[in-house]
Design a protein around this motif. Sequence first.
Motif, PDB file in Angstrom:
ATOM      1  N   LEU A   1       9.735   3.308  36.757  1.00 39.77           N
ATOM      2  CA  LEU A   1       9.058   4.571  37.080  1.00 39.77           C
ATOM      3  C   LEU A   1       9.734   5.262  38.256  1.00 39.77           C
ATOM      4  CD1 LEU A   1       5.219   3.852  36.843  1.00 39.77           C
ATOM      5  CD2 LEU A   1       6.613   5.223  35.304  1.00 39.77           C
ATOM      6  N   LEU A   2       9.985   4.492  39.304  1.00 41.89           N
ATOM      7  CA  LEU A   2      10.590   5.086  40.497  1.00 41.89           C
ATOM      8  C   LEU A   2      12.039   5.489  40.253  1.00 41.89           C
ATOM      9  CD1 LEU A   2       8.843   2.902  43.156  1.00 41.89           C
ATOM     10  CD2 LEU A   2       8.651   5.380  42.919  1.00 41.89           C
ATOM     11  N   GLN A   3      12.736   4.779  39.375  1.00 41.10           N
ATOM     12  CA  GLN A   3      14.109   5.157  39.045  1.00 41.10           C
ATOM     13  C   GLN A   3      14.146   6.493  38.307  1.00 41.10           C
ATOM     14  OE1 GLN A   3      15.238   1.582  37.003  1.00 41.10           O
ATOM     15  NE2 GLN A   3      16.139   0.677  38.829  1.00 41.10           N
ATOM     16  N   LYS A   4      13.049   6.849  37.626  1.00 42.52           N
ATOM     17  CA  LYS A   4      12.966   8.125  36.909  1.00 42.52           C
ATOM     18  C   LYS A   4      12.450   9.255  37.795  1.00 42.52           C
ATOM     19  CE  LYS A   4      12.031   5.864  32.528  1.00 42.52           C
ATOM     20  NZ  LYS A   4      10.986   5.579  31.525  1.00 42.52           N
ATOM     21  N   SER A   5      12.003   8.922  38.997  1.00 40.90           N
ATOM     22  CA  SER A   5      11.440   9.935  39.894  1.00 40.90           C
ATOM     23  C   SER A   5      12.558  10.682  40.627  1.00 40.90           C
ATOM     24  CB  SER A   5      10.506   9.279  40.920  1.00 40.90           C
ATOM     25  OG  SER A   5      11.245   8.604  41.911  1.00 40.90           O
ATOM     26  N   ASN A   6      12.164  11.639  41.457  1.00 36.77           N
ATOM     27  CA  ASN A   6      13.164  12.433  42.178  1.00 36.77           C
ATOM     28  C   ASN A   6      13.966  11.621  43.190  1.00 36.77           C
ATOM     29  OD1 ASN A   6      11.249  12.180  44.225  1.00 36.77           O
ATOM     30  ND2 ASN A   6      11.334  14.316  44.806  1.00 36.77           N
ATOM     31  N   ILE A   7      13.474  10.444  43.576  1.00 36.15           N
ATOM     32  CA  ILE A   7      14.263   9.592  44.482  1.00 36.15           C
ATOM     33  C   ILE A   7      15.106   8.593  43.698  1.00 36.15           C
ATOM     34  CG2 ILE A   7      12.658   9.818  46.422  1.00 36.15           C
ATOM     35  CD1 ILE A   7      11.867   6.833  45.790  1.00 36.15           C
TER      36      ILE A   7
END
Length: 121
Positions: A44-50
Amino acid sequence: SAVVRNFTMNFTLTNLQFTADLAMPNSKKFKSTEKVMYHYINPLLQKSNIGPHFTGCKVTGFRSGRIRDDTGVDAVCSYNNNISLARFDREAVYHELSTMTNNVTKLGHYSLEKNSLYVNG
């Protein structure tokens, strides 16, 4: 040069019953549940803006929720902060995670307590 920065993330799973062994970081239950959380949280976080700067999360603990079948999850996540990355925007990350979890209701096969997601930069 890049500097590693951390942020915390907390949420509550409503269909994972808290047990005493979840509170013990060396227990088999903690370790197996921790691996499952990484399986869901990191993509999920890898797909986020960061995403391009995201380096991973570490589950720091599981805790009893308000209801017996609830388990709170606490994690510290890291990203590389450098000139190409604008200031960490915890509200933007929160909104992205909210969207990616069906308005804070689903994380893989787990159900989330709707108002439990917290991101603190």
